[in-house]
Scaffold this motif. Structure first.
Motif, PDB file in Angstrom:
ATOM      1  N   PRO A   9       4.477  -0.715  -6.709  1.00 28.26           N
ATOM      2  CA  PRO A   9       5.755  -0.226  -6.178  1.00 28.26           C
ATOM      3  C   PRO A   9       5.928  -0.566  -4.696  1.00 28.26           C
ATOM      4  CG  PRO A   9       4.692   1.457  -7.509  1.00 28.26           C
ATOM      5  CD  PRO A   9       3.695   0.359  -7.334  1.00 28.26           C
ATOM      6  N   PRO A  10       7.162  -0.758  -4.245  1.00 28.88           N
ATOM      7  CA  PRO A  10       7.413  -1.147  -2.842  1.00 28.88           C
ATOM      8  C   PRO A  10       6.829  -0.180  -1.819  1.00 28.88           C
ATOM      9  CG  PRO A  10       9.397  -1.424  -4.156  1.00 28.88           C
ATOM     10  CD  PRO A  10       8.406  -0.733  -5.040  1.00 28.88           C
ATOM     11  N   THR A  77      -0.699  -2.972   4.893  1.00 27.58           N
ATOM     12  CA  THR A  77       0.482  -2.197   5.262  1.00 27.58           C
ATOM     13  C   THR A  77       0.092  -0.990   6.098  1.00 27.58           C
ATOM     14  OG1 THR A  77       0.405  -0.806   3.263  1.00 27.58           O
ATOM     15  CG2 THR A  77       1.647  -2.872   3.129  1.00 27.58           C
ATOM     16  N   HIS A  78      -1.135  -0.478   5.921  1.00 30.73           N
ATOM     17  CA  HIS A  78      -1.623   0.698   6.623  1.00 30.73           C
ATOM     18  C   HIS A  78      -3.073   0.470   7.046  1.00 30.73           C
ATOM     19  CE1 HIS A  78       1.814   2.249   4.418  1.00 30.73           C
ATOM     20  NE2 HIS A  78       1.773   3.369   5.109  1.00 30.73           N
ATOM     21  N   TYR A  79      -3.464   1.125   8.126  1.00 33.01           N
ATOM     22  CA  TYR A  79      -4.848   1.052   8.598  1.00 33.01           C
ATOM     23  C   TYR A  79      -5.277   2.450   9.011  1.00 33.01           C
ATOM     24  CZ  TYR A  79      -8.936  -0.255  11.417  1.00 33.01           C
ATOM     25  OH  TYR A  79     -10.208  -0.369  11.939  1.00 33.01           O
ATOM     26  N   ARG A  80      -6.365   2.924   8.403  1.00 38.72           N
ATOM     27  CA  ARG A  80      -6.901   4.246   8.734  1.00 38.72           C
ATOM     28  C   ARG A  80      -8.158   4.093   9.555  1.00 38.72           C
ATOM     29  NH1 ARG A  80     -10.781   7.793   6.725  1.00 38.72           N
ATOM     30  NH2 ARG A  80     -11.209   6.570   4.842  1.00 38.72           N
ATOM     31  N   ARG A 464       3.641  -8.038  -4.704  1.00 39.09           N
ATOM     32  CA  ARG A 464       3.770  -6.670  -5.224  1.00 39.09           C
ATOM     33  C   ARG A 464       3.497  -6.594  -6.723  1.00 39.09           C
ATOM     34  NH1 ARG A 464       3.150  -3.699  -0.862  1.00 39.09           N
ATOM     35  NH2 ARG A 464       3.582  -1.928  -2.225  1.00 39.09           N
ATOM     36  N   GLN A 465       2.502  -7.321  -7.161  1.00 34.46           N
ATOM     37  CA  GLN A 465       2.064  -7.186  -8.543  1.00 34.46           C
ATOM     38  C   GLN A 465       0.602  -7.612  -8.652  1.00 34.46           C
ATOM     39  OE1 GLN A 465       4.646  -9.660 -10.913  1.00 34.46           O
ATOM     40  NE2 GLN A 465       3.384 -11.470 -10.619  1.00 34.46           N
TER      41      GLN A 465
END
Length: 475
Positions: A9-10, A77-80, A464-465
């Protein structure tokens, strides 16, 4: 065998994780700013593989701009990561901020924003200041709970406009389990009462931080990163089932229940009382925990845990340990990551997703760590100098598939994050087992080189797949 394509999912996060102490190194660290891992390394350097530890780590502190660019190239998309409590303050009692260290985070968050990467920040990833461990006994002390709240207040004041996803701890059970239950890490003490006191004070600290954050009206959420193990009994026999349930109580529900449901499992309290495990708590503290549950969870999942009922009686002179109720069990024929000695079972993500959906109110959560550490990765280097880590691609694909499958069945799962973005220092293992999408070359000034998996992960983000060949064990 068949090929299956499943949509990503986006809004679904595709990120990676690290921590401050495992990446930053000690450059600009002031005298007296040692964390627990720093002191452990200084006392017991010989137990860290080939002597590598947090002193240099990956030198992210100086090279973060280069690394953020690599994050973008790898499709994150994210970095923790974490803020190192031991370095953020120069006076833990008064809450005096180290402006030089805080400015580094200002620059890091700005750089991430420029590249479209969302920061997700832990307040403590094993980085208990050594001063607080040596002065107050660490999380055994209620004083440390209050000093942690002061630290959190200073962090929120400084960064609330740049970070909206906060987490109180990463794996809050780990340090005290290794130190006070199993006596495997410095300062080596077996004391189950101290272990439970640390557990309680971290639950209390989380609730107090949640309360503070909401009272201040800051935008965003506060959660916690837990590492509950999907635990299987050896057999369906009642004695083995009970062993798994008891393991679950001591190592999983001790944090899951208070953080999500607002209370400890009554069965856990009864067992602690039965074995005269002493820990200090008040009704007021339990009320704070009940009234301030977390907004979301991160769940770290690497391998299943298997137990059976004990085969021998507990020695009467041995202090109580949760192992009174279980023994490890090794399933014959299991698929293994032989570098770590860990079983590979992608279905643990689906199992945990369904448990959170059915038992914990389908609270928002995400896979906060999932990855494959492999020793001697240089043997897989191709003629162009790139590590062909197809084993890592296969591991990620299988675990991501289970994550997306669970989401399609109603699990409130927000994303999948790798451990790790780059190779980094791990406790004792140091750089022995490599986890990263990006290689860190210890022989050449810690140069960075993307592995094959980095380009594959970027393609996941772009298309996205996920397409993979599945067999019966993944269906």
């Amino acid at each position: 065998m068949s090929t299956k394509t499943i949509a990503i999912p986006p809004s679904f996060m595709l990120g990676a994780a690290a921590s401050a102490w495992q990446t930053e190194g000690w450059i600009d660290k002031r005298e007296g700013q040692d964390s627990w891992p720093d002191l452990w390394y200084k006392h017991d350097r010989h137990v860290w593989h080939e002597g590598y530890g947090p002193a240099v780590a990956t030198n992210f502190y100086q090279r973060f701009r280069e690394d953020v660019e690599l994050m973008k190239q790898a499709g994150l998309t994210h970095y923790r990561t974490s803020i190192n409590w031991s370095r953020f303050l120069t006076d833990y009692e008064q809450g005096v901020v180290d402006e030089r260290y805080a400015a580094y985070y200002d620059e890091l968050f700005d750089e991430m924003q420029r590249h479209g990467i969302v920061p997700m920040i832990c307040l403590e990833h094993y980085e208990l200041p050594g001063y607080l461990l040596e002065t107050y006994g660490g999380w055994a002390s209620k004083k440390v709970v209050e000093l942690y709240l002061l630290y959190a207040e200073k962090v929120f004041e400084r960064f609330h406009a740049k970070v909206s996803r906060w987490f109180t701890f990463n794996e809050p059970i780990v340090v005290q389990t290794r130190v006070y239950l199993d006596a495997l890490r410095w300062p080596y003490e077996q004391n189950t009462g101290t272990w439970m006191q640390w557990n309680h004070h971290k639950n209390l600290a989380t609730a107090k931080v949640v309360k503070l954050f909401r009272e201040k009206g800051y935008p965003g959420t506060v959660g916690c990163i837990l590492n509950p193990e999907v635990t299987y009994p050896r057999s369906r026999a009642p004695h083995d089932v009970q062993a798994a349930e008891r393991y679950d109580l001591f190592y999983n529900r001790v944090f899951l229940d208070p953080m999500v449901k607002g209370h400890y499992p009554p069965e856990l309290i009864a067992l602690l009382e039965k074995h005269q495990v002493s820990w200090d708590y008040t009704e007021e503290e339990l009320a704070i925990i009940a009234e301030n549950t977390v907004d979301e969870l991160g769940i770290n999942l690497y391998y299943p845990h298997r137990v059976k009922t004990p085969s021998r009686a507990w020695h009467p002179e041995t202090p109580f340990h949760p192992a009174y109720y279980y023994e490890p069990f090794e399933l014959p024929g299991r698929k293994m990551n032989t570098s770590r000695g860990w079983e590979i079972l992608p279905e643990i993500i689906y199992e945990m997703a369904m448990r959170i959906k059915n038992d914990y109110g389908n609270i928002p959560w995400f896979v906060a760590e999932s990855g494959m550490g492999v020793e001697n990765e240089g043997q897989f280097r191709n003629a162009a100098g790139t590590i062909d880590d197809d084993y890592r691609i296969d591991f990620i694909a299988a675990h991501l598939y289970q994550t997306l499958r669970a989401r399609e069945e109603g699990a409130n799962c927000l994303g999948y994050m790798l451990w790790a973005f780059t190779d980094n220092v791990s406790p004792m293992n140091a750089f022995k087992n490599r986890y990263g999408l990006i290689e860190i070359d210890l022989n050449h000034q810690r140069d960075r080189r993307p592995k094959k998996s980095a380009a594959w992960f970027r393609k996941l983000r772009d298309e996205r797949q996920l397409t993979l060949t599945i067999d019966d064990q993944w269906k």
